[in-house]
Design a protein around this motif. Structure first.
Motif, mmCIF file in Angstrom:
data_model
loop_
_atom_site.group_PDB
_atom_site.id
_atom_site.type_symbol
_atom_site.label_atom_id
_atom_site.label_comp_id
_atom_site.label_asym_id
_atom_site.label_seq_id
_atom_site.Cartn_x
_atom_site.Cartn_y
_atom_site.Cartn_z
ATOM 1 N N GLU A 17 58.052 25.057 -57.542
ATOM 2 C CA GLU A 17 57.223 24.270 -56.624
ATOM 3 C C GLU A 17 56.708 23.050 -57.370
ATOM 4 O OE1 GLU A 17 54.974 23.589 -53.006
ATOM 5 O OE2 GLU A 17 56.333 25.261 -53.410
ATOM 6 N N THR A 18 57.074 21.849 -56.897
ATOM 7 C CA THR A 18 56.650 20.598 -57.534
ATOM 8 C C THR A 18 55.916 19.734 -56.505
ATOM 9 O OG1 THR A 18 58.546 19.190 -56.979
ATOM 10 C CG2 THR A 18 58.825 20.719 -58.840
ATOM 11 N N PRO A 19 55.256 18.658 -56.949
ATOM 12 C CA PRO A 19 54.598 17.757 -55.995
ATOM 13 C C PRO A 19 55.578 17.137 -54.999
ATOM 14 C CG PRO A 19 53.782 17.362 -58.218
ATOM 15 C CD PRO A 19 54.937 18.300 -58.348
ATOM 16 N N ASP A 20 56.867 17.089 -55.362
ATOM 17 C CA ASP A 20 57.881 16.509 -54.478
ATOM 18 C C ASP A 20 58.613 17.562 -53.651
ATOM 19 O OD1 ASP A 20 57.141 14.124 -55.532
ATOM 20 O OD2 ASP A 20 58.965 13.794 -56.707
ATOM 21 N N GLY A 21 58.131 18.803 -53.696
ATOM 22 C CA GLY A 21 58.782 19.866 -52.946
ATOM 23 C C GLY A 21 59.379 20.921 -53.859
ATOM 24 N N VAL A 22 60.061 21.884 -53.260
ATOM 25 C CA VAL A 22 60.649 22.993 -54.012
ATOM 26 C C VAL A 22 62.054 22.612 -54.462
ATOM 27 C CG1 VAL A 22 61.338 25.403 -53.935
ATOM 28 C CG2 VAL A 22 59.303 24.651 -52.683
ATOM 29 N N ILE A 23 62.312 22.803 -55.742
ATOM 30 C CA ILE A 23 63.652 22.515 -56.283
ATOM 31 C C ILE A 23 64.169 23.757 -57.016
ATOM 32 C CG2 ILE A 23 63.243 20.047 -56.460
ATOM 33 C CD1 ILE A 23 63.289 21.969 -59.665
#
Length: 308
Positions: A17-23
């Protein structure tokens, strides 16, 4: 480069989970070669990820793993002495046991509590399936944990009993949900947050044990804020890196008695003038809890041997 939290780890692939979404990311080769305590990356770890382009394809790699604030770990099954990290960076651990089906194994509960106490993670005991035997009978089994100072919640996932209170305890925190197989951990989470759809399974009547319905730990976001790590059910629990001489500090009902023993360095197992043993004889400390302490002190591991 982005920083995120590992939500799921399976087969060398990590959901972050990142600030730009899940990768989805894989571990950088040099990290695989580095020696770390326990698994290199587990659910709850804070990691730095970087995107790389190879031709027309893009892939994410984990470049760095941040220092863990807490880690819930046990001795890995098998003969090789090594830890197995379950989840990292949690604020509290909810230890779930069933009032029945399967019958509660209190010595195993004591091991969970010692692991949490030694990891500086606040434990909360959840007694599920109380509708099978009644709330009064369930309280009779677990009342001595309340007297020892632990918070105990009584729940029944199917009936909705205690579900709201458990949800309140989870909100705004990063929590781990752990316990033996078949006690209803996933059912409780489904009740706390309808719509999760976590897989559940019935108890085997032949052996009175649950099946592993959660096969890998995963971090679940809560609508009320916070996260909860649903972990696979455990049927064995060995202590790891717990100093035997510090063990008495992980039994809170011993705390006010430790300075009253006749001999400094009292092990509370055989010495005359031991305040802990006197409290057991007087009924102030539950004999089952003291039996767990003695077994752990003597090195009676469910997987064999003392690991301190």
């Amino acid at each position: 480069m982005l920083t995120g939290t590992v939500r799921r780890a399976q087969g060398g692939l990590y959901e972050v989970e990142t600030p730009d979404g899940v990768i989805e990311a894989v571990l950088r080769g040099r990290l695989k070669r580095e020696q770390r305590t326990g698994e290199k990356v587990v659910v709850g770890d804070r990691v730095d990820v970087q995107r790389e382009s190879t031709g027309e394809e893009e892939a994410w790699t984990i470049e760095n793993v941040h220092e863990r604030t807490t880690v819930l770990a046990r001795k890995a099954p098998g003969k090789a002495p090594r830890p197995k990290a379950i989840v990292a960076n949690v604020d509290q651990v909810l230890v779930v046991f069933a009032a029945a089906k399967p019958d509660p194994h209190l010595r195993m509960l004591d091991r969970f509590l010692v692991i949490a106490e030694s990891s500086d993670i606040a434990p909360l005991i959840i007694v599920n399936k109380v509708d099978l035997i009644g709330i009064d009978a369930a309280r009779a089994i677990f009342a001595h944990y309340e007297r020892a100072g632990y918070t105990v919640m009584y729940t029944a996932a199917k009936a909705g009993l205690g579900v709201a209170e458990m949800g309140e305890a989870l909100c705004g925190r990063l929590s781990a949900l752990t316990g033996p197989s078949g006690v209803g951990k996933s059912s409780l989470l489904n009740a706390v947050q309808p719509g999760l759809g976590l897989r559940v399974s019935a108890i085997s009547e032949a052996v009175n044990k649950g099946r592993h319905t959660t096969v890998t730990a995963q971090l679940i976001p809560l609508e009320c804020g916070g996260w909860v790590a649903d972990t696979p059910g455990l049927r064995e629990l060995g202590l790891w890196e717990i100093d035997r001489d510090q063990l008495h500090f992980y039994f809170p009902e011993f705390e006010n008695l430790l300075d009253d023993c006749r001999y400094p360095g009292c092990t509370h197992t055989h010495e005359p003038g031991c305040a802990v043993r006197a409290a057991v004889d007087a009924g102030h400390i539950h004999p089952g809890r003291y039996d767990s302490y003695r077994r752990m002190y003597a090195g009676e591991q469910e997987e064999g041997g003392w690991d301190g």
